[in-house]
Design a protein around this motif. Sequence first.
Motif, PDB file in Angstrom:
ATOM      1  N   HIS A  24      -2.118  23.543  57.855  1.00 19.45           N
ATOM      2  CA  HIS A  24      -2.592  23.754  56.488  1.00 19.45           C
ATOM      3  C   HIS A  24      -1.434  23.431  55.549  1.00 19.45           C
ATOM      4  O   HIS A  24      -0.292  23.822  55.803  1.00 19.45           O
ATOM      5  CB  HIS A  24      -3.006  25.211  56.260  1.00 19.45           C
ATOM      6  CG  HIS A  24      -4.248  25.599  56.986  1.00 19.45           C
ATOM      7  ND1 HIS A  24      -4.350  25.625  58.352  1.00 19.45           N
ATOM      8  CD2 HIS A  24      -5.452  25.978  56.510  1.00 19.45           C
ATOM      9  CE1 HIS A  24      -5.564  26.010  58.694  1.00 19.45           C
ATOM     10  NE2 HIS A  24      -6.254  26.228  57.593  1.00 19.45           N
ATOM     11  N   TYR A  25      -1.729  22.713  54.465  1.00 18.88           N
ATOM     12  CA  TYR A  25      -0.657  22.415  53.524  1.00 18.88           C
ATOM     13  C   TYR A  25      -1.197  22.129  52.141  1.00 18.88           C
ATOM     14  O   TYR A  25      -2.386  21.884  51.944  1.00 18.88           O
ATOM     15  CB  TYR A  25       0.207  21.250  53.998  1.00 18.88           C
ATOM     16  CG  TYR A  25      -0.508  19.927  54.200  1.00 18.88           C
ATOM     17  CD1 TYR A  25      -0.750  19.069  53.145  1.00 18.88           C
ATOM     18  CD2 TYR A  25      -0.901  19.532  55.464  1.00 18.88           C
ATOM     19  CE1 TYR A  25      -1.371  17.857  53.336  1.00 18.88           C
ATOM     20  CE2 TYR A  25      -1.522  18.317  55.678  1.00 18.88           C
ATOM     21  CZ  TYR A  25      -1.761  17.477  54.599  1.00 18.88           C
ATOM     22  OH  TYR A  25      -2.390  16.275  54.793  1.00 18.88           O
ATOM     23  N   VAL A  26      -0.304  22.187  51.176  1.00 16.32           N
ATOM     24  CA  VAL A  26      -0.535  21.745  49.812  1.00 16.32           C
ATOM     25  C   VAL A  26       0.567  20.734  49.501  1.00 16.32           C
ATOM     26  O   VAL A  26       1.714  20.896  49.939  1.00 16.32           O
ATOM     27  CB  VAL A  26      -0.555  22.936  48.814  1.00 16.32           C
ATOM     28  CG1 VAL A  26       0.771  23.647  48.745  1.00 16.32           C
ATOM     29  CG2 VAL A  26      -0.995  22.487  47.431  1.00 16.32           C
ATOM     30  N   GLN A  27       0.202  19.675  48.802  1.00 15.77           N
ATOM     31  CA  GLN A  27       1.193  18.657  48.460  1.00 15.77           C
ATOM     32  C   GLN A  27       0.905  18.106  47.079  1.00 15.77           C
ATOM     33  O   GLN A  27      -0.236  18.138  46.615  1.00 15.77           O
ATOM     34  CB  GLN A  27       1.222  17.536  49.489  1.00 15.77           C
ATOM     35  CG  GLN A  27      -0.060  16.753  49.608  1.00 15.77           C
ATOM     36  CD  GLN A  27      -0.014  15.759  50.756  1.00 15.77           C
ATOM     37  OE1 GLN A  27       0.824  15.852  51.644  1.00 15.77           O
ATOM     38  NE2 GLN A  27      -0.918  14.803  50.746  1.00 15.77           N
ATOM     39  N   PHE A  41      -0.256  14.032  37.988  1.00 12.38           N
ATOM     40  CA  PHE A  41       0.062  14.488  39.337  1.00 12.38           C
ATOM     41  C   PHE A  41      -1.180  14.441  40.221  1.00 12.38           C
ATOM     42  O   PHE A  41      -2.268  14.805  39.772  1.00 12.38           O
ATOM     43  CB  PHE A  41       0.570  15.933  39.316  1.00 12.38           C
ATOM     44  CG  PHE A  41       1.765  16.127  38.446  1.00 12.38           C
ATOM     45  CD1 PHE A  41       3.047  15.905  38.945  1.00 12.38           C
ATOM     46  CD2 PHE A  41       1.628  16.515  37.124  1.00 12.38           C
ATOM     47  CE1 PHE A  41       4.159  16.080  38.135  1.00 12.38           C
ATOM     48  CE2 PHE A  41       2.726  16.700  36.308  1.00 12.38           C
ATOM     49  CZ  PHE A  41       3.996  16.476  36.818  1.00 12.38           C
ATOM     50  N   ALA A  42      -0.993  14.003  41.437  1.00 17.38           N
ATOM     51  CA  ALA A  42      -2.028  14.142  42.464  1.00 17.38           C
ATOM     52  C   ALA A  42      -1.722  15.442  43.191  1.00 17.38           C
ATOM     53  O   ALA A  42      -0.574  15.693  43.567  1.00 17.38           O
ATOM     54  CB  ALA A  42      -1.975  12.970  43.436  1.00 17.38           C
ATOM     55  N   LEU A  43      -2.722  16.276  43.351  1.00 21.71           N
ATOM     56  CA  LEU A  43      -2.580  17.544  44.050  1.00 21.71           C
ATOM     57  C   LEU A  43      -3.569  17.543  45.200  1.00 21.71           C
ATOM     58  O   LEU A  43      -4.758  17.282  44.994  1.00 21.71           O
ATOM     59  CB  LEU A  43      -2.860  18.706  43.092  1.00 21.71           C
ATOM     60  CG  LEU A  43      -2.807  20.116  43.664  1.00 21.71           C
ATOM     61  CD1 LEU A  43      -1.416  20.433  44.223  1.00 21.71           C
ATOM     62  CD2 LEU A  43      -3.187  21.131  42.576  1.00 21.71           C
ATOM     63  N   GLU A  44      -3.076  17.773  46.404  1.00 20.56           N
ATOM     64  CA  GLU A  44      -3.925  17.760  47.589  1.00 20.56           C
ATOM     65  C   GLU A  44      -3.688  19.011  48.414  1.00 20.56           C
ATOM     66  O   GLU A  44      -2.609  19.589  48.374  1.00 20.56           O
ATOM     67  CB  GLU A  44      -3.631  16.532  48.456  1.00 20.56           C
ATOM     68  CG  GLU A  44      -3.899  15.231  47.742  1.00 20.56           C
ATOM     69  CD  GLU A  44      -3.637  14.012  48.622  1.00 20.56           C
ATOM     70  OE1 GLU A  44      -3.403  14.168  49.842  1.00 20.56           O
ATOM     71  OE2 GLU A  44      -3.662  12.893  48.079  1.00 20.56           O
ATOM     72  N   HIS A  45      -4.727  19.393  49.138  1.00 21.43           N
ATOM     73  CA  HIS A  45      -4.558  20.461  50.124  1.00 21.43           C
ATOM     74  C   HIS A  45      -5.415  20.140  51.338  1.00 21.43           C
ATOM     75  O   HIS A  45      -6.429  19.455  51.248  1.00 21.43           O
ATOM     76  CB  HIS A  45      -4.866  21.846  49.543  1.00 21.43           C
ATOM     77  CG  HIS A  45      -6.304  22.119  49.259  1.00 21.43           C
ATOM     78  ND1 HIS A  45      -7.151  22.705  50.176  1.00 21.43           N
ATOM     79  CD2 HIS A  45      -7.043  21.922  48.152  1.00 21.43           C
ATOM     80  CE1 HIS A  45      -8.347  22.850  49.638  1.00 21.43           C
ATOM     81  NE2 HIS A  45      -8.313  22.375  48.404  1.00 21.43           N
ATOM     82  N   ARG A  46      -4.933  20.600  52.473  1.00 22.99           N
ATOM     83  CA  ARG A  46      -5.626  20.375  53.737  1.00 22.99           C
ATOM     84  C   ARG A  46      -5.687  21.680  54.500  1.00 22.99           C
ATOM     85  O   ARG A  46      -4.702  22.415  54.587  1.00 22.99           O
ATOM     86  CB  ARG A  46      -4.900  19.320  54.561  1.00 22.99           C
ATOM     87  CG  ARG A  46      -5.606  19.019  55.863  1.00 22.99           C
ATOM     88  CD  ARG A  46      -5.042  17.781  56.487  1.00 22.99           C
ATOM     89  NE  ARG A  46      -5.451  17.678  57.868  1.00 22.99           N
ATOM     90  CZ  ARG A  46      -5.317  16.587  58.592  1.00 22.99           C
ATOM     91  NH1 ARG A  46      -4.771  15.510  58.049  1.00 22.99           N
ATOM     92  NH2 ARG A  46      -5.700  16.562  59.831  1.00 22.99           N
ATOM     93  N   GLU A  47      -6.864  21.941  55.048  1.00 23.68           N
ATOM     94  CA  GLU A  47      -7.131  23.162  55.796  1.00 23.68           C
ATOM     95  C   GLU A  47      -7.426  22.808  57.252  1.00 23.68           C
ATOM     96  O   GLU A  47      -8.550  22.935  57.717  1.00 23.68           O
ATOM     97  CB  GLU A  47      -8.327  23.888  55.182  1.00 23.68           C
ATOM     98  CG  GLU A  47      -8.152  24.204  53.723  1.00 23.68           C
ATOM     99  CD  GLU A  47      -9.465  24.577  53.045  1.00 23.68           C
ATOM    100  OE1 GLU A  47     -10.533  24.513  53.678  1.00 23.68           O
ATOM    101  OE2 GLU A  47      -9.404  24.943  51.871  1.00 23.68           O
ATOM    102  N   ASP A  51     -11.236  16.424  57.997  1.00 22.65           N
ATOM    103  CA  ASP A  51     -12.408  16.537  57.129  1.00 22.65           C
ATOM    104  C   ASP A  51     -12.300  17.699  56.146  1.00 22.65           C
ATOM    105  O   ASP A  51     -13.193  17.925  55.333  1.00 22.65           O
ATOM    106  CB  ASP A  51     -13.690  16.638  57.941  1.00 22.65           C
ATOM    107  CG  ASP A  51     -13.812  17.926  58.737  1.00 22.65           C
ATOM    108  OD1 ASP A  51     -12.772  18.561  59.031  1.00 22.65           O
ATOM    109  OD2 ASP A  51     -14.950  18.297  59.070  1.00 22.65           O
ATOM    110  N   ARG A  52     -11.191  18.409  56.165  1.00 18.60           N
ATOM    111  CA  ARG A  52     -10.918  19.512  55.232  1.00 18.60           C
ATOM    112  C   ARG A  52      -9.703  19.184  54.359  1.00 18.60           C
ATOM    113  O   ARG A  52      -8.876  20.023  54.070  1.00 18.60           O
ATOM    114  CB  ARG A  52     -10.688  20.829  55.994  1.00 18.60           C
ATOM    115  CG  ARG A  52     -11.862  21.287  56.846  1.00 18.60           C
ATOM    116  CD  ARG A  52     -13.069  21.698  56.031  1.00 18.60           C
ATOM    117  NE  ARG A  52     -12.695  22.743  55.092  1.00 18.60           N
ATOM    118  CZ  ARG A  52     -13.397  23.051  54.005  1.00 18.60           C
ATOM    119  NH1 ARG A  52     -14.486  22.411  53.712  1.00 18.60           N
ATOM    120  NH2 ARG A  52     -12.986  24.007  53.214  1.00 18.60           N
ATOM    121  N   HIS A  53      -9.604  17.927  53.946  1.00 19.03           N
ATOM    122  CA  HIS A  53      -8.507  17.441  53.103  1.00 19.03           C
ATOM    123  C   HIS A  53      -9.092  17.114  51.728  1.00 19.03           C
ATOM    124  O   HIS A  53     -10.033  16.334  51.620  1.00 19.03           O
ATOM    125  CB  HIS A  53      -7.889  16.191  53.730  1.00 19.03           C
ATOM    126  CG  HIS A  53      -6.609  15.787  53.089  1.00 19.03           C
ATOM    127  ND1 HIS A  53      -5.498  15.478  53.816  1.00 19.03           N
ATOM    128  CD2 HIS A  53      -6.236  15.633  51.792  1.00 19.03           C
ATOM    129  CE1 HIS A  53      -4.502  15.150  53.010  1.00 19.03           C
ATOM    130  NE2 HIS A  53      -4.945  15.233  51.772  1.00 19.03           N
TER     131      HIS A  53
END
Length: 89
Positions: A24-27, A41-47, A51-53
Amino acid sequence: MVGEAALGRLSPENWFAVLDRGDHYVQAGFGEQAATRGGWFALEHREGLPDRHFRTEVADRAHLVRAFTGFAAADDNWRRECEWQRLNF
């Protein structure tokens, strides 16, 4: 705050920051290098799984700080501030 200094230094020369907990991360990425508009800013998170990005774009650095701080504290309220689009890989 978590990452506030690092996020404050995002620029065309130093354009990327990430905070993770396993899979899991935030970037965050800055400007055209992050495939967004100049000055944004591009803000992304993945769980976990791909398919959870999710991704959004924001103009306000404060959104990044709240996302990184909330992620670090396991407080998901920061996700409600933006409209997210799922990325397909």
